[in-house]
Design a protein around this motif. Sequence first.
Motif, mmCIF file in Angstrom:
data_model
loop_
_atom_site.group_PDB
_atom_site.id
_atom_site.type_symbol
_atom_site.label_atom_id
_atom_site.label_comp_id
_atom_site.label_asym_id
_atom_site.label_seq_id
_atom_site.Cartn_x
_atom_site.Cartn_y
_atom_site.Cartn_z
ATOM 1 N N PRO A 58 0.474 -0.908 -0.089
ATOM 2 C CA PRO A 58 0.515 0.177 0.339
ATOM 3 C C PRO A 58 0.773 1.172 -0.187
ATOM 4 N N PHE A 59 0.166 2.249 -0.377
ATOM 5 C CA PHE A 59 0.630 3.777 -0.418
ATOM 6 C C PHE A 59 1.437 4.313 1.218
ATOM 7 N N THR A 105 0.244 -7.561 5.656
ATOM 8 C CA THR A 105 -1.264 -8.166 5.202
ATOM 9 C C THR A 105 -2.316 -7.308 3.730
ATOM 10 N N ALA A 106 -1.776 -6.267 3.408
ATOM 11 C CA ALA A 106 -2.103 -5.804 2.271
ATOM 12 C C ALA A 106 -1.608 -6.627 1.513
ATOM 13 N N TRP A 110 -3.995 -10.790 2.277
ATOM 14 C CA TRP A 110 -4.880 -10.106 2.258
ATOM 15 C C TRP A 110 -5.729 -11.189 0.757
ATOM 16 N N PRO A 111 -6.897 -11.785 0.562
ATOM 17 C CA PRO A 111 -7.225 -11.893 -0.699
ATOM 18 C C PRO A 111 -7.298 -10.916 -2.100
ATOM 19 N N ALA A 112 -7.166 -11.792 -3.300
ATOM 20 C CA ALA A 112 -6.534 -11.542 -3.738
ATOM 21 C C ALA A 112 -7.883 -10.844 -4.767
ATOM 22 N N ASP A 113 -9.104 -11.954 -4.669
ATOM 23 C CA ASP A 113 -9.765 -11.895 -5.877
ATOM 24 C C ASP A 113 -10.777 -12.382 -4.610
ATOM 25 N N TRP A 114 -11.893 -11.487 -4.176
ATOM 26 C CA TRP A 114 -12.764 -12.251 -3.254
ATOM 27 C C TRP A 114 -14.058 -10.830 -4.358
ATOM 28 N N SER A 115 -15.210 -12.164 -4.138
ATOM 29 C CA SER A 115 -16.975 -10.959 -4.618
ATOM 30 C C SER A 115 -17.897 -11.065 -3.248
ATOM 31 N N THR A 116 -17.628 -11.527 -2.337
ATOM 32 C CA THR A 116 -18.489 -12.370 -1.127
ATOM 33 C C THR A 116 -17.722 -11.982 0.184
ATOM 34 N N LEU A 117 -18.771 -11.976 1.514
ATOM 35 C CA LEU A 117 -18.185 -11.942 2.283
ATOM 36 C C LEU A 117 -17.335 -13.396 3.327
ATOM 37 N N SER A 118 -18.486 -14.415 2.347
ATOM 38 C CA SER A 118 -18.063 -15.730 2.264
ATOM 39 C C SER A 118 -16.861 -16.085 1.904
ATOM 40 N N HIS A 131 -7.194 -18.345 -1.442
ATOM 41 C CA HIS A 131 -7.995 -17.325 -0.268
ATOM 42 C C HIS A 131 -7.417 -16.788 0.791
ATOM 43 N N GLY A 132 -5.873 -16.292 0.546
ATOM 44 C CA GLY A 132 -5.398 -15.681 1.908
ATOM 45 C C GLY A 132 -5.299 -16.177 2.857
#
Length: 171
Positions: A58-59, A105-106, A110-118, A131-132
Amino acid sequence: MYPTFSNTLKTLHTPLDQAGPWLAPLGLRLFLAWEFFESGLEKWNGQNWFAEIQSAFPFPFNHLPAYLNWELSMWAELICALALLVGLGTRFSALVLIIVTVVATAAVHWPADWSTLSELAQGYAITNKGHGNFKLPLIYLVALLPLVLQGAGKLSVDALLKTVLQRSSKT
């Protein structure tokens, strides 16, 4: 007269309340000092692999050279771990380690690709199966937070310095 339940609880809680400010922060400090020092030592003895993940930082860390990020991370983990161990500059050291942990973590956990909280919840694991992998960094963040907010506790160099400074200001 028979002891009441509330008197029994009070009898049990009093020693725990007295030991808490001494032992609770010490336990956190010892655990975190071990974990971060171990991580810093791995960097000290290992090869810099940050160039492979530099773009994920991250920045502002993504604008620093990989070798500098490696050095900053390594020295923060080593020095702040030792500071936590003795309880010197505890709040500052814990804050620095929170920053190191958030960056790690970043960039890595942290998961690279996720679209739902599940899907995100699948990353709450300690595994290398995708999955991170943010369970352990989250545990570190939760353990560092009381040290930032409450300090090192009574069994620390910070507490000793505070006592000495208070005594010298009274005279």
